[in-house]
Design an enzyme around this catalytic site. Structure first.
Site, PDB file in Angstrom:
ATOM      1  N   ASP A 101      -3.202  -0.376   4.315  1.00 49.75           N
ATOM      2  CA  ASP A 101      -2.404  -0.690   3.128  1.00 49.75           C
ATOM      3  C   ASP A 101      -0.965  -0.212   3.223  1.00 49.75           C
ATOM      4  O   ASP A 101      -0.063  -0.832   2.666  1.00 49.75           O
ATOM      5  CB  ASP A 101      -3.073  -0.129   1.867  1.00 49.75           C
ATOM      6  CG  ASP A 101      -2.826   1.350   1.676  1.00 49.75           C
ATOM      7  OD1 ASP A 101      -3.289   2.141   2.519  1.00 49.75           O
ATOM      8  OD2 ASP A 101      -2.175   1.717   0.685  1.00 49.75           O
ATOM      9  N   ASP A 104      -0.772   4.844   6.099  1.00 51.52           N
ATOM     10  CA  ASP A 104      -2.017   5.514   6.480  1.00 51.52           C
ATOM     11  C   ASP A 104      -2.979   4.503   7.096  1.00 51.52           C
ATOM     12  O   ASP A 104      -2.569   3.410   7.487  1.00 51.52           O
ATOM     13  CB  ASP A 104      -2.642   6.184   5.253  1.00 51.52           C
ATOM     14  CG  ASP A 104      -2.824   5.200   4.094  1.00 51.52           C
ATOM     15  OD1 ASP A 104      -2.784   3.976   4.341  1.00 51.52           O
ATOM     16  OD2 ASP A 104      -2.999   5.643   2.945  1.00 51.52           O
ATOM     17  N   TYR A 252      -5.039   7.079  -5.927  1.00 46.84           N
ATOM     18  CA  TYR A 252      -4.334   6.211  -5.003  1.00 46.84           C
ATOM     19  C   TYR A 252      -3.999   4.848  -5.611  1.00 46.84           C
ATOM     20  O   TYR A 252      -2.825   4.473  -5.689  1.00 46.84           O
ATOM     21  CB  TYR A 252      -5.177   6.046  -3.728  1.00 46.84           C
ATOM     22  CG  TYR A 252      -5.481   7.370  -3.082  1.00 46.84           C
ATOM     23  CD1 TYR A 252      -4.546   8.010  -2.283  1.00 46.84           C
ATOM     24  CD2 TYR A 252      -6.697   8.018  -3.320  1.00 46.84           C
ATOM     25  CE1 TYR A 252      -4.812   9.252  -1.715  1.00 46.84           C
ATOM     26  CE2 TYR A 252      -6.976   9.262  -2.754  1.00 46.84           C
ATOM     27  CZ  TYR A 252      -6.024   9.881  -1.962  1.00 46.84           C
ATOM     28  OH  TYR A 252      -6.279  11.108  -1.410  1.00 46.84           O
TER      29      TYR A 252
END
Length: 523
Positions: A101, A104, A252
């Site tokens: 995404d 990471d 997140y």
């Protein structure tokens, strides 16, 4: 007799001249007051390329290649390799594809599916312009890499895998994706742990993508549409927030509502199927509940209202002959709200947002600051082209009128800002121009391809050297409200890119790369 006739004729002549002058004065006054009302010509086929935007589009699309997971095919990113090949194996599904995404190595399906929906929309509206810039194949390849993953993530009607990887563990590591060794657990939504928002977003992505592939890969298109319809039914029947079912995701990608995704998905399913029940769903049945008619909002991975309002304005602009009066009324409300969104963007509008930097960038949030202006600009270009194609000369913003050109000029100003026309003279699109961020917050880009780090490559995070690998096409988070940017890898607030930012950027640049009329139907 002759003299009398001449006098009468002269009198009538004076009356006619005066009347003509009055009419001319009235016309002049109206044109002066409403100078935006001239209808611009429909552009027709793609015109001459604007090389700046064509070059930027070619750069932006490369970030999807940077973010690919799985067994890479025709890999053109020299420092990337195969990764996450066993994702999904524990559940007997192949989740190796898809895209990471951001900087990471997590696969969060909510923003990934939004990426696919927006990328599909961009291709559907501007595929001819992408083709003119020789970028259409690249865009379709990126889309299919995500939709292949989404198909596998939906193994049964009421089960959808929505996360691959442990975000806490992932964020405790700094390593290249090719060398990941930690466990990558799966999270799913189902009847007992619902996720209407994420399931509906995946349904929207698959419905939109089914239209992209309809004429080139009909079998694949049919598969996507079948998944979309089943997922929408699941999302609507078993209502709930996925971030309530999976609390760890709240840190997140916390979802604030699911009604916007249900409308968004139903809107795309209406375009994909022509089934009037989907149109009734968004207008008569659920519009008042979920659409927030009359209140402009910001388009993002979490909030689809503005996107839905523009998408359904398309139906209002170009007609739906089978619509009932109630459905037409609902479509008018979507279009009216879309216009309110547009009025909030135009700097000279009485209702313009005052939240802008001195350099002219719409600025809503210090985290990922470019997300909202780029997404809004994409919507502005699309809406401008709906107006042009439908021969709609203006929108009204509290008594002041604006043309399609005004909307396009706003979008251009935001695109130009991120490409370097800003106080920092910095291109926020990595790889475009001569001056762009060198320390992008991105694990793979920050670590040399031959480094052996294990999970503990944090010396590369803290290094003050430029990244050894260029994350081509990355759109970083963006500037602070004072137009400044700190080029530091540890500054994730400003320096981290994301695939969903790239999706709206691709849409925006595709709309600006040349002029072209839009198809009045996706089918």
């Amino acid at each position: 007799m002759g003299a009398k006739y001449t006098k009468g004729c002269t009198g009538w002549l004076i009356v006619l001249v005066v009347a003509a002058l009055v009419v001319a004065a009235a016309v002049f006054a109206i044109k002066k007051k409403q100078h935006h009302r001239d209808v611009l010509p429909v552009p027709g086929p793609p015109g001459a390329l604007d090389q700046k935007y064509a070059d930027a589009l070619g750069v932006a699309l490369q970030f999807f290649q940077v973010q690919k997971s799985g067994k890479l095919v025709n890999n053109k990113i020299s420092w990337r390799g195969d990764s996450a090949l066993n994702d999904g194996k524990e559940a007997g599904v192949d989740l190796s594809k898809g895209m990471y995404d951001a900087g990471d190595h997590m696969k969060f399906v909510f923003p990934m599916a939004y990426t696919a929906t927006v990328l599909s929309w961009s291709i559907l509206e501007y595929g001819d312009q992408m083709s003119a810039a020789k970028q259409l194949d690249q865009a379709i390849d990126s889309l299919k890499w995500i939709t292949d993953f989404l198909i596998n993530a939906h193994p049964s009607d009421n089960v959808l895998y929505v996360q691959v990887g442990d975000p806490d563990l992932d964020h405790k590591c700094w390593e290249r994706p090719e060398t990941m060794a930690e466990k990558r657990p799966l999270k799913q939504v189902n009847k007992n742990a619902p996720g209407s928002d994420v399931a509906a977003e995946v349904a929207a992505a698959m419905a939109a993508a089914s239209l992209v592939f309809k004429n080139t890969n009909s079998k694949y298109s049919d598969v996507l549409l079948q998944h979309a319809q089943k997922l929408f039914t699941f999302a609507d029947t078993h209502r709930g927030l996925y971030s309530a079912s999976i609390p760890e995701v709240q840190t997140y990608y916390n979802s604030t509502a699911f009604g916007d995704e249900l409308l968004w998905a139903a809107g795309w399913l209406y375009h994909a199927t022509g089934d009037q029940t989907y149109l009734s769903y968004v207008t008569v049945q659920n519009g008042d509940s979920f659409a927030d008619f009359g209140r402009p909002t910001w388009f993002s991975w979490d909030d689809k209202r503005a996107g839905t309002q523009v998408l359904l304005s398309r139906v209002n602009f170009f007609g739906s002959s089978q619509s009932s009066n109630a459905e037409m009324k609902g479509l008018q409300l979507y279009r009216k709200t879309a216009e309110a969104v547009m009025c909030g963007l135009l700097p000279d509008s009485p209702t313009a947002t005052s939240s802008r930097t001195d350099g002219g960038l719409v600025w809503i949030d210090e985290w990922n600051a470019l997300q909202h202006p780029v997404a809004a600009s994409f919507l502005a270009v699309v809406y401008s082209d709906y107006m042009l194609t439908s021969r709609t000369p203006e929108i009204q913003c509290s008594g002041k009128t604006f043309s399609p050109t005004d909307l396009r000029n706003f979008a251009t100003s935001q695109a130009d800002y991120l490409l370097g026309d800003n106080p920092m003279k910095l291109s926020y699109l990595v790889g475009y121009g001569d001056n762009y961020p060198q320390q992008v917050h991105h694990r793979g880009a920050s670590i040399p391809a031959d480094a052996k780090t294990g999970c503990n490559g944090f010396k590369w995070l803290s290094s003050t050297d430029p990244n050894p690998n260029i994350a081509m096409g990355a759109l970083v988070g963006g500037p602070f409200q004072n137009d400044s940017y700190i080029d530091s890898r540890n500054n994730s607030m400003q320096a981290e890119p994301s695939t969903y930012n790239s999706a709206v950027l691709v849409g925006l640049l595709s709309g600006l790369v040349t002029t072209s009329s839009l198809a009045t139907s996706f089918t």
